[in-house]
Design a protein around this motif. Structure first.
Motif, PDB file in Angstrom:
ATOM      1  N   MET A 149       0.824  -1.206   0.000  1.00  0.00           N
ATOM      2  CA  MET A 149       0.000   0.000   0.000  1.00  0.00           C
ATOM      3  C   MET A 149       0.864   1.264   0.000  1.00  0.00           C
ATOM      4  SD  MET A 149      -3.130  -0.914  -0.246  1.00  0.00           S
ATOM      5  CE  MET A 149      -4.013   0.587   0.196  1.00  0.00           C
ATOM      6  N   ASN A 150       1.911   1.279   0.815  1.00  0.00           N
ATOM      7  CA  ASN A 150       2.768   2.468   0.881  1.00  0.00           C
ATOM      8  C   ASN A 150       3.507   2.711  -0.426  1.00  0.00           C
ATOM      9  OD1 ASN A 150       2.230   3.346   3.552  1.00  0.00           O
ATOM     10  ND2 ASN A 150       3.550   1.741   4.369  1.00  0.00           N
ATOM     11  N   ALA A 151       3.783   1.635  -1.164  1.00  0.00           N
ATOM     12  CA  ALA A 151       4.470   1.784  -2.454  1.00  0.00           C
ATOM     13  C   ALA A 151       3.560   2.412  -3.506  1.00  0.00           C
ATOM     14  CB  ALA A 151       4.969   0.419  -2.937  1.00  0.00           C
ATOM     15  N   ASN A 152       2.257   2.236  -3.346  1.00  0.00           N
ATOM     16  CA  ASN A 152       1.308   2.729  -4.353  1.00  0.00           C
ATOM     17  C   ASN A 152       0.603   4.014  -3.966  1.00  0.00           C
ATOM     18  OD1 ASN A 152       0.946   0.575  -6.664  1.00  0.00           O
ATOM     19  ND2 ASN A 152       1.167  -0.588  -4.764  1.00  0.00           N
ATOM     20  N   TYR A 153       0.543   4.308  -2.656  1.00  0.00           N
ATOM     21  CA  TYR A 153      -0.208   5.474  -2.192  1.00  0.00           C
ATOM     22  C   TYR A 153       0.664   6.288  -1.237  1.00  0.00           C
ATOM     23  CZ  TYR A 153      -3.892   2.623  -4.183  1.00  0.00           C
ATOM     24  OH  TYR A 153      -4.637   1.856  -5.034  1.00  0.00           O
ATOM     25  N   LYS A 154       1.248   7.360  -1.777  1.00  0.00           N
ATOM     26  CA  LYS A 154       2.161   8.206  -1.010  1.00  0.00           C
ATOM     27  C   LYS A 154       1.380   9.148  -0.097  1.00  0.00           C
ATOM     28  CE  LYS A 154       5.521   6.415  -3.393  1.00  0.00           C
ATOM     29  NZ  LYS A 154       6.377   5.366  -2.790  1.00  0.00           N
ATOM     30  N   PRO A 155       1.992   9.586   1.009  1.00  0.00           N
ATOM     31  CA  PRO A 155       1.294  10.436   1.992  1.00  0.00           C
ATOM     32  C   PRO A 155       0.811  11.770   1.420  1.00  0.00           C
ATOM     33  CG  PRO A 155       3.291   9.506   2.949  1.00  0.00           C
ATOM     34  CD  PRO A 155       3.338   9.192   1.485  1.00  0.00           C
ATOM     35  N   ASP A 156       1.511  12.300   0.397  1.00  0.00           N
ATOM     36  CA  ASP A 156       1.156  13.621  -0.132  1.00  0.00           C
ATOM     37  C   ASP A 156       0.392  13.548  -1.454  1.00  0.00           C
ATOM     38  OD1 ASP A 156       3.268  12.617  -1.567  1.00  0.00           O
ATOM     39  OD2 ASP A 156       4.346  14.528  -1.716  1.00  0.00           O
ATOM     40  N   GLU A 157      -0.182  12.385  -1.773  1.00  0.00           N
ATOM     41  CA  GLU A 157      -0.925  12.189  -3.018  1.00  0.00           C
ATOM     42  C   GLU A 157      -2.318  11.646  -2.704  1.00  0.00           C
ATOM     43  OE1 GLU A 157       2.882  10.966  -5.852  1.00  0.00           O
ATOM     44  OE2 GLU A 157       1.355   9.477  -5.349  1.00  0.00           O
ATOM     45  N   PRO A 158      -3.219  11.631  -3.694  1.00  0.00           N
ATOM     46  CA  PRO A 158      -4.494  10.937  -3.476  1.00  0.00           C
ATOM     47  C   PRO A 158      -4.214   9.498  -3.046  1.00  0.00           C
ATOM     48  CG  PRO A 158      -4.528  12.140  -5.548  1.00  0.00           C
ATOM     49  CD  PRO A 158      -3.117  12.179  -5.051  1.00  0.00           C
ATOM     50  N   GLY A 159      -5.089   8.930  -2.246  1.00  0.00           N
ATOM     51  CA  GLY A 159      -4.765   7.634  -1.660  1.00  0.00           C
ATOM     52  C   GLY A 159      -5.852   6.595  -1.758  1.00  0.00           C
ATOM     53  N   ALA A 160      -6.040   5.850  -0.669  1.00  0.00           N
ATOM     54  CA  ALA A 160      -6.978   4.724  -0.679  1.00  0.00           C
ATOM     55  C   ALA A 160      -7.269   4.285   0.743  1.00  0.00           C
ATOM     56  CB  ALA A 160      -6.393   3.560  -1.474  1.00  0.00           C
ATOM     57  N   VAL A 161      -8.319   3.482   0.854  1.00  0.00           N
ATOM     58  CA  VAL A 161      -8.651   2.804   2.113  1.00  0.00           C
ATOM     59  C   VAL A 161      -8.727   1.316   1.817  1.00  0.00           C
ATOM     60  CG1 VAL A 161     -10.376   2.466   3.914  1.00  0.00           C
ATOM     61  CG2 VAL A 161      -9.905   4.770   3.058  1.00  0.00           C
ATOM     62  N   ARG A 213      -7.583  -2.547   8.614  1.00  0.00           N
ATOM     63  CA  ARG A 213      -8.434  -1.426   8.178  1.00  0.00           C
ATOM     64  C   ARG A 213      -7.614  -0.154   8.286  1.00  0.00           C
ATOM     65  NH1 ARG A 213     -11.951   2.013  11.073  1.00  0.00           N
ATOM     66  NH2 ARG A 213     -13.851   2.682   9.961  1.00  0.00           N
ATOM     67  N   LYS A 214      -7.107   0.323   7.152  1.00  0.00           N
ATOM     68  CA  LYS A 214      -6.210   1.477   7.170  1.00  0.00           C
ATOM     69  C   LYS A 214      -6.495   2.404   5.988  1.00  0.00           C
ATOM     70  CE  LYS A 214      -2.083  -0.287   9.536  1.00  0.00           C
ATOM     71  NZ  LYS A 214      -0.604  -0.458   9.407  1.00  0.00           N
ATOM     72  N   ALA A 215      -6.181   3.668   6.194  1.00  0.00           N
ATOM     73  CA  ALA A 215      -6.296   4.681   5.148  1.00  0.00           C
ATOM     74  C   ALA A 215      -4.902   5.162   4.761  1.00  0.00           C
ATOM     75  CB  ALA A 215      -7.143   5.851   5.627  1.00  0.00           C
ATOM     76  N   PHE A 216      -4.768   5.542   3.489  1.00  0.00           N
ATOM     77  CA  PHE A 216      -3.482   6.002   2.964  1.00  0.00           C
ATOM     78  C   PHE A 216      -3.700   7.245   2.114  1.00  0.00           C
ATOM     79  CE2 PHE A 216      -3.266   1.526   3.791  1.00  0.00           C
ATOM     80  CZ  PHE A 216      -1.989   1.301   4.292  1.00  0.00           C
ATOM     81  N   GLY A 217      -2.697   8.105   2.087  1.00  0.00           N
ATOM     82  CA  GLY A 217      -2.748   9.274   1.224  1.00  0.00           C
ATOM     83  C   GLY A 217      -3.769  10.295   1.652  1.00  0.00           C
ATOM     84  N   LEU A 218      -4.063  11.203   0.723  1.00  0.00           N
ATOM     85  CA  LEU A 218      -4.925  12.338   1.019  1.00  0.00           C
ATOM     86  C   LEU A 218      -6.321  12.193   0.429  1.00  0.00           C
ATOM     87  CD1 LEU A 218      -2.391  15.265   0.411  1.00  0.00           C
ATOM     88  CD2 LEU A 218      -3.075  14.251   2.607  1.00  0.00           C
ATOM     89  N   VAL A 254      -5.992  17.204   3.549  1.00  0.00           N
ATOM     90  CA  VAL A 254      -6.804  16.378   4.453  1.00  0.00           C
ATOM     91  C   VAL A 254      -6.523  14.900   4.183  1.00  0.00           C
ATOM     92  CG1 VAL A 254      -9.128  15.772   5.195  1.00  0.00           C
ATOM     93  CG2 VAL A 254      -8.608  18.129   4.519  1.00  0.00           C
ATOM     94  N   PRO A 255      -6.078  14.147   5.160  1.00  0.00           N
ATOM     95  CA  PRO A 255      -5.785  12.725   4.930  1.00  0.00           C
ATOM     96  C   PRO A 255      -7.053  11.891   4.790  1.00  0.00           C
ATOM     97  CG  PRO A 255      -5.457  13.271   7.231  1.00  0.00           C
ATOM     98  CD  PRO A 255      -5.739  14.569   6.527  1.00  0.00           C
ATOM     99  N   ASN A 256      -6.935  10.801   4.055  1.00  0.00           N
ATOM    100  CA  ASN A 256      -8.024   9.831   4.016  1.00  0.00           C
ATOM    101  C   ASN A 256      -8.195   9.200   5.393  1.00  0.00           C
ATOM    102  OD1 ASN A 256      -9.377   9.516   1.450  1.00  0.00           O
ATOM    103  ND2 ASN A 256      -7.408   8.851   0.587  1.00  0.00           N
TER     104      ASN A 256
END
Length: 561
Positions: free
Chosen positions: A34-46, A58-63, A70-72
């Motif tokens: 997940m961290n490889a595909n969804y960076k903290p400063d980019e659109p992300g995922a849950v 159950r985790k959220a990633f990115g913005l 605003v983080p996911n």
């Protein structure tokens, strides 16, 4: 809306809190993917993973919102796009279960004005993508029309007069249009608008309080914003599309918690009896014996003796996917607001959790790779081709690397993982397997994904056609290139742009990154990344328009003053 009594809520919360999490090793693997595909400063995922109906990850990633940083959050709501199809399919199956319709009924029984071109199209054909009805989202004028609000009937009129791509029941071709027709039949038989039917028969009984039919009429708390790639290489908000277009094919918004409620209910008979869910998860077999790997609203795959039930979704700015593995009591769902396909991400996670070893990468010499080069005729594609239309795939070798190139797309690197077996470098679970005749000559290539494949495997036959010669770029003066610069009207509100920077020229479609083109001669440009070309037209010595050619189709545009 029903509310959960306090004591039941506490019990449910206790069960959730006591659920055993993933092992430390598995959690590390999932986090890494997940961290490889969804960076903290980019659109992300849950991402939610459940075991025996209880969340274990159950985790959220990115913005969620880039503008305000605003983080996911895990409870965020996303557009689930084509995952909507399983809900529409269940609506139809509920009506069949109640004896209100039969899956073998001709659709004209309920929609007598539908133009079926003299063919018998059944409800089952709609649900299994075997109707031959062309996909409205693939029409040339769809990008210009998608901003306009349509009634379901008007939406149907948008595509129903287009010729069928094949005889109903004889082939497979993904069709959002078919699910539009299915939604209209639900409305006709039930006497309710589709959104009301879904709310009363699915959302309310399951307490899916964070799910709804997408609209612009009300605020949605905890909604993630969708983003697409911008010309700068960063991101921009999605372009407007009327919610009337996705309709029964993709108009639901939800979150991972509600989708777990939905999956849990499918193990019971609260929504649908077992015999009907089994129908939905049984893959259709085509008359030629091909397995379509698709039932009704879900894909159904057998991977190493394990059944995978899946469906993904994608629309501008959003991507989704959910995999259920009944024998492992596993459910995985990912919802994203980033413009990358979630299927490779979730497939990789699923294979890690069932501990399926990945093939080692081999290194072949250029001489060995030359066996695979050539032009291959595409016989089966995700969206059915128009009758008589032929597309080709090119395989080329440079140094010790094999490349595949589909019409209109850049070259993709293939890595060897077995005898005559290659995987896409960007998606290690997507394969190309070459077939040989008795004399050892390569005669075809077969494409498929693991562990989930949507639609039949794509077999492409090698032809004797020569590979296209690489175009040679010529240098044009900056002043000459500047004459091409401007906006071009392709009718219906679709405007494409040509810009220049010194002696370099760029082409850009709305909401996409600009792409550099190169001069072939005084009036023609070409892309080195794809097979796209541009031919400019002149009138009285001035550039009056262009013809944009991609995937064998020509699109004329008029230059705007």
């Amino acid at each position: 809306m029903k509310r959960i009594p306090g004591i039941l809520f506490l019990i449910a919360l206790s069960v959730s809190l006591n659920a055993q999490p993933l092992s430390t090793q598995d959690q590390h693997v999932v986090d890494s993917i997940m961290n490889a595909n969804y960076k903290p400063d980019e659109p992300g995922a849950v991402l939610l993973i459940a075991k025996a109906g209880k969340p274990i990850y159950r985790k959220a990633f990115g913005l969620s919102n880039l503008e305000f940083n605003v983080p996911n959050k895990p409870e965020n709501i996303f557009r689930i796009a084509s995952m909507t199809k399983q809900f529409t399919a269940v609506c139809v199956l509920q009506l069949a279960q109640r004896g209100k319709l039969n899956l073998q009924d001709d659709i004209k029984k309920y929609l007598p004005d539908y133009n079926s071109h003299g063919r018998r199209i059944t409800i089952e054909h709609l649900l299994s993508h075997t109707s031959g009805i062309p996909d409205f989202a693939e029409k040339k004028d769809f990008p210009a029309q998608m901003v306009l609000t349509q009634s379901p009937g008007e939406l149907m009129n948008f595509f129903m007069n287009d010729s069928l791509t094949f005889e109903p029941g004889t082939n497979w071709g993904y069709s959002n249009s078919g699910y539009v027709v299915a939604g209209l039949i639900v409305e006709k038989v039930s006497g309710l608008p589709l959104n009301e039917y879904i709310r009363e028969n699915i959302f309310a009984p399951l307490d899916m309080n964070h799910s709804a039919i997408g609209n612009y009429d009300s605020l949605v708390r905890n909604a993630s914003y969708g983003y697409i790639n911008a010309a700068s290489g960063k991101y921009m908000p999605i372009l407007y599309m009327s919610w009337s277009w996705p309709y029964a094919a993709g108009n639901i918004i939800s979150n991972v918690d509600d989708l777990l409620k939905w999956d849990n209910a499918l193990y019971t008979e609260k929504i649908l009896k077992k015999e009907w869910t089994e129908k939905a998860w049984r893959s259709v077999v085509l008359p030629d014996g091909q397995n379509a790997n698709y039932g009704f609203g879900w894909t159904s795959n057998n991977y190493k003796g394990i059944q995978f039930i899946d469906h993904a979704g994608g629309m501008a700015g959003f991507s989704s996917d959910a995999i259920r593995i009944p024998s492992k009591q596993l459910y995985m769902v990912i919802l994203s607001n980033k413009p990358i396909w979630t299927v490779p991400v979730l497939s990789s996670i699923a294979l890690q959790l069932i501990h399926a070893p990945r093939q080692p990468i081999n290194h072949l010499t250029q001489k060995a790779l030359n066996d695979y080069t050539g032009v291959y005729a595409i016989s089966q594609s995700f969206y059915a081709k128009a009758p008589g239309e032929t597309l080709y795939q090119y395989f080329t070798v440079r140094d010790d690397t094999l490349f595949a190139q589909s019409p209109g797309y850049p070259k993709s690197v293939l890595v060897n993982v077995g005898k005559d077996l290659f995987a896409w470098a960007w998606w290690k679970n997507s394969y190309c397997e070459f077939r040989r005749d008795k004399k050892g000559k390569v005669i075809s290539a077969e494409f498929y994904n693991e562990p989930v494949q949507t639609g039949p495997r794509n077999v492409q036959k090698k032809t004797d056609l020569p590979l296209p010669k690489a175009k040679q770029a010529v240098t044009l003066a900056a002043a000459k290139l500047a004459l091409f610069s401007g906006k071009y009207d392709f009718t219906g509100g679709l405007v494409l742009s040509i810009t220049t920077e010194g002696d370099r020229i760029y082409f850009q479609m709305p909401g996409q990154q600009k792409e550099e083109f190169f001069a072939e001669n005084e009036t023609n440009l070409f892309s080195k990344a794809t097979d796209s070309t541009i031919e400019f037209t002149e009138d009285k010595g001035k550039i009056s328009g262009m013809v944009f050619k991609v995937q064998g189709t020509q699109y004329p545009g008029k230059k705007m003053e």
